[in-house]
Design a protein around this motif. Sequence first.
Motif, PDB file in Angstrom:
ATOM      1  N   GLN A 100      14.235   2.404   3.199  1.00 39.06           N
ATOM      2  CA  GLN A 100      14.424   3.190   4.409  1.00 39.06           C
ATOM      3  C   GLN A 100      13.082   3.386   5.102  1.00 39.06           C
ATOM      4  O   GLN A 100      12.098   3.743   4.468  1.00 39.06           O
ATOM      5  CB  GLN A 100      15.041   4.553   4.081  1.00 39.06           C
ATOM      6  CG  GLN A 100      16.430   4.477   3.489  1.00 39.06           C
ATOM      7  CD  GLN A 100      17.440   3.887   4.465  1.00 39.06           C
ATOM      8  OE1 GLN A 100      17.385   4.133   5.661  1.00 39.06           O
ATOM      9  NE2 GLN A 100      18.353   3.093   3.933  1.00 39.06           N
ATOM     10  N   ILE A 101      13.054   3.181   6.407  1.00 40.92           N
ATOM     11  CA  ILE A 101      11.827   3.364   7.176  1.00 40.92           C
ATOM     12  C   ILE A 101      11.871   4.752   7.802  1.00 40.92           C
ATOM     13  O   ILE A 101      12.720   5.036   8.646  1.00 40.92           O
ATOM     14  CB  ILE A 101      11.698   2.292   8.274  1.00 40.92           C
ATOM     15  CG1 ILE A 101      11.748   0.904   7.656  1.00 40.92           C
ATOM     16  CG2 ILE A 101      10.402   2.501   9.049  1.00 40.92           C
ATOM     17  CD1 ILE A 101      11.846  -0.208   8.655  1.00 40.92           C
ATOM     18  N   PRO A 102      10.971   5.664   7.407  1.00 44.68           N
ATOM     19  CA  PRO A 102      10.973   7.008   7.982  1.00 44.68           C
ATOM     20  C   PRO A 102      10.484   7.000   9.429  1.00 44.68           C
ATOM     21  O   PRO A 102       9.847   6.043   9.879  1.00 44.68           O
ATOM     22  CB  PRO A 102      10.025   7.800   7.085  1.00 44.68           C
ATOM     23  CG  PRO A 102       9.373   6.833   6.187  1.00 44.68           C
ATOM     24  CD  PRO A 102      10.008   5.505   6.341  1.00 44.68           C
ATOM     25  N   ASP A 103      10.768   8.093  10.130  1.00 45.25           N
ATOM     26  CA  ASP A 103      10.308   8.217  11.508  1.00 45.25           C
ATOM     27  C   ASP A 103       8.786   8.278  11.530  1.00 45.25           C
ATOM     28  O   ASP A 103       8.155   8.876  10.664  1.00 45.25           O
ATOM     29  CB  ASP A 103      10.874   9.491  12.155  1.00 45.25           C
ATOM     30  CG  ASP A 103      12.390   9.418  12.299  1.00 45.25           C
ATOM     31  OD1 ASP A 103      12.913   8.293  12.375  1.00 45.25           O
ATOM     32  OD2 ASP A 103      13.025  10.485  12.340  1.00 45.25           O
ATOM     33  N   VAL A 124       3.089  -7.363   4.831  1.00 45.38           N
ATOM     34  CA  VAL A 124       3.729  -6.328   5.639  1.00 45.38           C
ATOM     35  C   VAL A 124       2.681  -5.239   5.842  1.00 45.38           C
ATOM     36  O   VAL A 124       2.104  -4.731   4.876  1.00 45.38           O
ATOM     37  CB  VAL A 124       4.981  -5.751   4.943  1.00 45.38           C
ATOM     38  CG1 VAL A 124       5.511  -4.552   5.697  1.00 45.38           C
ATOM     39  CG2 VAL A 124       6.052  -6.812   4.829  1.00 45.38           C
ATOM     40  N   THR A 125       2.427  -4.894   7.103  1.00 43.27           N
ATOM     41  CA  THR A 125       1.455  -3.853   7.426  1.00 43.27           C
ATOM     42  C   THR A 125       2.218  -2.642   7.919  1.00 43.27           C
ATOM     43  O   THR A 125       3.012  -2.736   8.859  1.00 43.27           O
ATOM     44  CB  THR A 125       0.478  -4.336   8.512  1.00 43.27           C
ATOM     45  OG1 THR A 125      -0.124  -5.551   8.065  1.00 43.27           O
ATOM     46  CG2 THR A 125      -0.597  -3.305   8.759  1.00 43.27           C
ATOM     47  N   ALA A 126       1.989  -1.506   7.272  1.00 41.11           N
ATOM     48  CA  ALA A 126       2.652  -0.256   7.641  1.00 41.11           C
ATOM     49  C   ALA A 126       1.601   0.697   8.193  1.00 41.11           C
ATOM     50  O   ALA A 126       0.540   0.860   7.600  1.00 41.11           O
ATOM     51  CB  ALA A 126       3.345   0.360   6.432  1.00 41.11           C
ATOM     52  N   ARG A 127       1.919   1.331   9.316  1.00 39.54           N
ATOM     53  CA  ARG A 127       1.020   2.316   9.916  1.00 39.54           C
ATOM     54  C   ARG A 127       1.818   3.588  10.145  1.00 39.54           C
ATOM     55  O   ARG A 127       2.908   3.558  10.696  1.00 39.54           O
ATOM     56  CB  ARG A 127       0.452   1.799  11.230  1.00 39.54           C
ATOM     57  CG  ARG A 127      -0.455   2.812  11.909  1.00 39.54           C
ATOM     58  CD  ARG A 127      -1.110   2.243  13.122  1.00 39.54           C
ATOM     59  NE  ARG A 127      -2.027   1.182  12.697  1.00 39.54           N
ATOM     60  CZ  ARG A 127      -2.437   0.197  13.494  1.00 39.54           C
ATOM     61  NH1 ARG A 127      -2.012   0.128  14.723  1.00 39.54           N
ATOM     62  NH2 ARG A 127      -3.267  -0.712  13.048  1.00 39.54           N
ATOM     63  N   GLY A 128       1.250   4.715   9.687  1.00 37.55           N
ATOM     64  CA  GLY A 128       1.943   5.988   9.821  1.00 37.55           C
ATOM     65  C   GLY A 128       0.960   7.130   9.966  1.00 37.55           C
ATOM     66  O   GLY A 128      -0.234   6.912  10.196  1.00 37.55           O
ATOM     67  N   VAL A 163       6.080  -3.263  -0.926  1.00 39.84           N
ATOM     68  CA  VAL A 163       6.403  -2.861   0.445  1.00 39.84           C
ATOM     69  C   VAL A 163       6.861  -1.408   0.471  1.00 39.84           C
ATOM     70  O   VAL A 163       6.451  -0.625   1.337  1.00 39.84           O
ATOM     71  CB  VAL A 163       7.475  -3.798   1.048  1.00 39.84           C
ATOM     72  CG1 VAL A 163       7.959  -3.274   2.388  1.00 39.84           C
ATOM     73  CG2 VAL A 163       6.926  -5.203   1.203  1.00 39.84           C
ATOM     74  N   ALA A 164       7.691  -1.000  -0.496  1.00 38.65           N
ATOM     75  CA  ALA A 164       8.167   0.386  -0.542  1.00 38.65           C
ATOM     76  C   ALA A 164       7.006   1.354  -0.770  1.00 38.65           C
ATOM     77  O   ALA A 164       6.962   2.435  -0.170  1.00 38.65           O
ATOM     78  CB  ALA A 164       9.212   0.551  -1.645  1.00 38.65           C
ATOM     79  N   ASN A 165       6.041   0.984  -1.615  1.00 36.82           N
ATOM     80  CA  ASN A 165       4.880   1.838  -1.855  1.00 36.82           C
ATOM     81  C   ASN A 165       4.019   1.968  -0.605  1.00 36.82           C
ATOM     82  O   ASN A 165       3.471   3.038  -0.332  1.00 36.82           O
ATOM     83  CB  ASN A 165       4.039   1.313  -3.015  1.00 36.82           C
ATOM     84  CG  ASN A 165       4.695   1.548  -4.349  1.00 36.82           C
ATOM     85  OD1 ASN A 165       5.599   2.379  -4.476  1.00 36.82           O
ATOM     86  ND2 ASN A 165       4.253   0.820  -5.346  1.00 36.82           N
TER      87      ASN A 165
END
Length: 187
Positions: free
Chosen positions: A10-13, A24-28, A72-74
């Motif tokens: 699940q991708i959070p807001d 995969v690059t995640a920015r939050g 990816v989940a981490n």
Amino acid sequence: MSRIGRMPIQIPDGVELRIEPGVVTARGPLGEQQAKFPDVVQVVREDDTLTVTRSSDARRERAFHGLARALVANAVQGVSQGFQKVLELRGVGYRAAMDGKDLTMQLGFSHPVRVDAPEGITFEVQPGPPGGTPPVQNLVIVKGASKELVGQVAATVRKIRPVEPYKGKGIRYEGEYVRRKAGKAAK
């Protein structure tokens, strides 16, 4: 099929993702994390979920399926919620204090031990719960966006004074069970 690899993420807001082959690059709100994995598995985004798939049941692809999903989940959880490890200091006179953003501890040595906070890691020091055994113990909380870095820094801090089995003095993870030895028998 991998049970871990099949689970959707699940991708959070507030989290933005950039998906490329093998990365995969995640920015939050807590920063940016990259999850690198072999390109024998693919990450597909559908609305607010990510799924990790593989093209065949070859042994190598099955081996990387669950690993890629976990990485990816981490990364997604790290940039949205972050990770933390709690360390307990137990021993007479053992205590921790903040020195700017770094950690200074009294651990029974003739000198205080200073631990510098690496980039992306923050330390917090809290008094232990009242009425505990021993009554005053300090809790050191290691926080960060990278699960790997948080675990490595916590292990490095714990290694400074590992728990000894006779009196139970030292640095331990919260909830860690330390098997105690009896020591010398009295005659």
